[in-house]
Scaffold this motif. Structure first.
Motif, PDB file in Angstrom:
ATOM      1  N   VAL A 149       0.823  -1.212   0.000  1.00  0.00           N
ATOM      2  CA  VAL A 149       0.000   0.000   0.000  1.00  0.00           C
ATOM      3  C   VAL A 149       0.856   1.262   0.000  1.00  0.00           C
ATOM      4  N   LEU A 150       1.941   1.251   0.765  1.00  0.00           N
ATOM      5  CA  LEU A 150       2.801   2.429   0.856  1.00  0.00           C
ATOM      6  C   LEU A 150       3.399   2.793  -0.511  1.00  0.00           C
ATOM      7  N   GLY A 151       3.410   4.079  -0.790  1.00  0.00           N
ATOM      8  CA  GLY A 151       4.021   4.548  -2.031  1.00  0.00           C
ATOM      9  C   GLY A 151       3.135   4.444  -3.250  1.00  0.00           C
ATOM     10  N   ARG A 152       1.904   3.956  -3.084  1.00  0.00           N
ATOM     11  CA  ARG A 152       0.948   3.858  -4.183  1.00  0.00           C
ATOM     12  C   ARG A 152      -0.303   4.673  -3.834  1.00  0.00           C
ATOM     13  N   PRO A 153      -1.034   5.132  -4.829  1.00  0.00           N
ATOM     14  CA  PRO A 153      -2.274   5.862  -4.541  1.00  0.00           C
ATOM     15  C   PRO A 153      -3.329   4.947  -3.922  1.00  0.00           C
ATOM     16  N   ARG A 154      -4.282   5.552  -3.228  1.00  0.00           N
ATOM     17  CA  ARG A 154      -5.424   4.799  -2.725  1.00  0.00           C
ATOM     18  C   ARG A 154      -6.243   4.242  -3.894  1.00  0.00           C
ATOM     19  N   THR A 155      -6.824   3.088  -3.687  1.00  0.00           N
ATOM     20  CA  THR A 155      -7.613   2.413  -4.722  1.00  0.00           C
ATOM     21  C   THR A 155      -9.079   2.837  -4.613  1.00  0.00           C
ATOM     22  N   TRP A 156      -9.706   3.104  -5.760  1.00  0.00           N
ATOM     23  CA  TRP A 156     -11.127   3.454  -5.704  1.00  0.00           C
ATOM     24  C   TRP A 156     -12.026   2.377  -6.314  1.00  0.00           C
ATOM     25  N   SER A 157     -11.455   1.450  -7.121  1.00  0.00           N
ATOM     26  CA  SER A 157     -12.304   0.402  -7.690  1.00  0.00           C
ATOM     27  C   SER A 157     -11.493  -0.871  -7.915  1.00  0.00           C
ATOM     28  N   LEU A 158     -12.204  -1.990  -7.973  1.00  0.00           N
ATOM     29  CA  LEU A 158     -11.595  -3.252  -8.388  1.00  0.00           C
ATOM     30  C   LEU A 158     -12.559  -3.961  -9.325  1.00  0.00           C
ATOM     31  N   CYS A 159     -11.989  -4.671 -10.294  1.00  0.00           N
ATOM     32  CA  CYS A 159     -12.754  -5.520 -11.200  1.00  0.00           C
ATOM     33  C   CYS A 159     -12.103  -6.888 -11.185  1.00  0.00           C
ATOM     34  N   ALA A 160     -12.884  -7.927 -10.886  1.00  0.00           N
ATOM     35  CA  ALA A 160     -12.311  -9.263 -10.719  1.00  0.00           C
ATOM     36  C   ALA A 160     -13.140 -10.301 -11.468  1.00  0.00           C
ATOM     37  N   HIS A 161     -12.432 -11.315 -11.965  1.00  0.00           N
ATOM     38  CA  HIS A 161     -13.054 -12.496 -12.554  1.00  0.00           C
ATOM     39  C   HIS A 161     -12.720 -13.665 -11.636  1.00  0.00           C
ATOM     40  N   LEU A 162     -13.753 -14.320 -11.111  1.00  0.00           N
ATOM     41  CA  LEU A 162     -13.591 -15.401 -10.148  1.00  0.00           C
ATOM     42  C   LEU A 162     -14.228 -16.676 -10.686  1.00  0.00           C
ATOM     43  N   VAL A 163     -13.572 -17.803 -10.425  1.00  0.00           N
ATOM     44  CA  VAL A 163     -14.108 -19.112 -10.781  1.00  0.00           C
ATOM     45  C   VAL A 163     -14.276 -19.882  -9.476  1.00  0.00           C
ATOM     46  N   SER A 164     -15.497 -20.320  -9.196  1.00  0.00           N
ATOM     47  CA  SER A 164     -15.795 -20.827  -7.857  1.00  0.00           C
ATOM     48  C   SER A 164     -16.623 -22.099  -7.885  1.00  0.00           C
ATOM     49  N   ARG A 165     -16.579 -22.799  -6.742  1.00  0.00           N
ATOM     50  CA  ARG A 165     -17.561 -23.817  -6.379  1.00  0.00           C
ATOM     51  C   ARG A 165     -18.326 -23.273  -5.181  1.00  0.00           C
ATOM     52  N   VAL A 166     -19.658 -23.322  -5.238  1.00  0.00           N
ATOM     53  CA  VAL A 166     -20.485 -22.694  -4.213  1.00  0.00           C
ATOM     54  C   VAL A 166     -21.509 -23.691  -3.698  1.00  0.00           C
ATOM     55  N   ARG A 167     -21.700 -23.672  -2.382  1.00  0.00           N
ATOM     56  CA  ARG A 167     -22.748 -24.487  -1.763  1.00  0.00           C
ATOM     57  C   ARG A 167     -23.661 -23.533  -0.995  1.00  0.00           C
ATOM     58  N   ARG A 168     -24.944 -23.475  -1.377  1.00  0.00           N
ATOM     59  CA  ARG A 168     -25.863 -22.484  -0.832  1.00  0.00           C
ATOM     60  C   ARG A 168     -26.389 -22.847   0.555  1.00  0.00           C
ATOM     61  N   ARG A 169     -26.405 -24.132   0.880  1.00  0.00           N
ATOM     62  CA  ARG A 169     -26.950 -24.543   2.173  1.00  0.00           C
ATOM     63  C   ARG A 169     -26.202 -25.763   2.676  1.00  0.00           C
ATOM     64  N   GLU A 170     -26.283 -26.017   3.968  1.00  0.00           N
ATOM     65  CA  GLU A 170     -25.621 -27.170   4.562  1.00  0.00           C
ATOM     66  C   GLU A 170     -26.154 -28.455   3.926  1.00  0.00           C
ATOM     67  N   GLY A 171     -25.241 -29.307   3.472  1.00  0.00           N
ATOM     68  CA  GLY A 171     -25.635 -30.552   2.839  1.00  0.00           C
ATOM     69  C   GLY A 171     -26.066 -30.404   1.402  1.00  0.00           C
ATOM     70  N   GLY A 172     -26.098 -29.176   0.875  1.00  0.00           N
ATOM     71  CA  GLY A 172     -26.530 -28.957  -0.491  1.00  0.00           C
ATOM     72  C   GLY A 172     -25.457 -29.326  -1.499  1.00  0.00           C
ATOM     73  N   PRO A 173     -25.821 -29.421  -2.776  1.00  0.00           N
ATOM     74  CA  PRO A 173     -24.850 -29.785  -3.805  1.00  0.00           C
ATOM     75  C   PRO A 173     -23.921 -28.630  -4.131  1.00  0.00           C
ATOM     76  N   TRP A 174     -22.745 -28.954  -4.666  1.00  0.00           N
ATOM     77  CA  TRP A 174     -21.825 -27.931  -5.151  1.00  0.00           C
ATOM     78  C   TRP A 174     -22.294 -27.437  -6.516  1.00  0.00           C
ATOM     79  N   THR A 175     -22.194 -26.145  -6.723  1.00  0.00           N
ATOM     80  CA  THR A 175     -22.525 -25.522  -8.000  1.00  0.00           C
ATOM     81  C   THR A 175     -21.312 -24.746  -8.490  1.00  0.00           C
ATOM     82  N   HIS A 176     -20.954 -24.938  -9.748  1.00  0.00           N
ATOM     83  CA  HIS A 176     -19.845 -24.173 -10.327  1.00  0.00           C
ATOM     84  C   HIS A 176     -20.358 -22.797 -10.746  1.00  0.00           C
ATOM     85  N   ALA A 177     -19.596 -21.777 -10.446  1.00  0.00           N
ATOM     86  CA  ALA A 177     -19.998 -20.404 -10.749  1.00  0.00           C
ATOM     87  C   ALA A 177     -18.864 -19.658 -11.441  1.00  0.00           C
ATOM     88  N   ASP A 178     -19.210 -18.960 -12.506  1.00  0.00           N
ATOM     89  CA  ASP A 178     -18.280 -18.075 -13.189  1.00  0.00           C
ATOM     90  C   ASP A 178     -18.730 -16.653 -12.877  1.00  0.00           C
TER      91      ASP A 178
END
Length: 271
Positions: free
Chosen positions: A58-87
């Protein structure tokens, strides 16, 4: 001492549907600050917060005002629920506090849908099927707001630490290797606790206010997020991915496993 491998900078190229949606949000590009963060600006942070900011470049760089990210995930919405792939594509800003997330998933592994989770003063959840049908839920309950603000904080801690140097961000000293960081927006606040490793990078993030779907309805639980590793990109540490775990009375349940496919800071909406 451990060292980090160097990784090329992967600049996100969002799909047109995502950039079109950003274009109608009313978010405007802000002029990127050219003033670098100085040691004096970190003077009010707890000692662990200073060590974190220094380790994360962080030091020596300007403060950040935005981020844009691409994430590839496996997500489980509830306990015991199935895994879902998410882009997932997401765009966050520091001023105003904003988090816009679009995930492409398949319901029951079959029906392709786009899930939009957004926070801009108020949370909003929308599911858009490719057939054109739309299911929308707006909410202003304290639990939903807190979840969105906690997610915004976790994004900033792991991917854009210089977003945490604004007046609506609070810091609390919890010891040599731990601090709490909070955000206040519209009179509502949320916080996460950050534990550091020996290099000053986040080792684990904790919150006590996550809500998980249980057989008897939504229930409050604690949740931890653990980074999967770090590389050096653009001269500073960049997280590789993370896992999130609910800590339930019957045991721990991993709910999300995420890889950061691409990340860019201080980009205008709709680029």
């Amino acid at each position: 001492m451990s060292t980090l491998s160097t990784d090329p900078v992967h600049t996100p190229t969002p799909p047109r549907a995502f950039t079109r949606r950003l274009a109608v949000t009313g978010l405007s590009a802000q002029e990127t600050s050219v003033l670098p963060v100085t040691e004096d600006q970190l003077a009010d942070l707890p000692s662990a917060g200073v060590r974190y900011a220094e380790a994360m470049g962080v030091l020596g760089r300007p403060r950040t005002w935005s981020l844009c990210a691409h994430l590839v995930s496996r997500v489980r919405r509830r306990e015991g629920g199935p895994w879902t792939h998410a882009d997932t594509w997401q765009f966050n800003t520091a001023d105003p506090v904003t988090r816009l997330v679009r995930s492409r998933v398949r319901l029951a592994g079959l029906v392709p849908v786009e899930v939009w989770d957004t926070y801009r003063g108020e949370p909003r959840h929308a599911i858009e099927a490719h057939s054109g049908s739309v299911s929308v839920a707006d909410g202003a309950g304290p639990e939903l707001v807190r979840n969105h603000l906690e997610s915004w904080l976790e994004d900033a801690v792991l991917m854009a630490p210089a977003m945490l140097l604004h007046r609506w961000i609070g810091w609390e000293d919890l010891g040599e290797d731990r601090f709490a960081v909070s955000v206040t927006d519209g009179g509502r606040s949320a916080a996460v606790v950050v534990a550091l490793d020996g290099l000053g990078h986040p080792l684990e993030l904790w919150t006590q206010d996550r809500w998980v779907v249980q057989p008897g309805g939504p229930a409050r639980t604690s949740c931890s997020t653990v980074p999967c590793g770090w590389v050096v990109a653009d001269g500073r540490p960049r997280v590789v991915g993370s896992t999130a775990t609910w800590h339930l009375p019957r045991g721990d349940v991993t709910s999300v496993s995420t890889e950061v496919a691409a990340l860019a800071l201080d980009v205008p909406p709709g680029r």
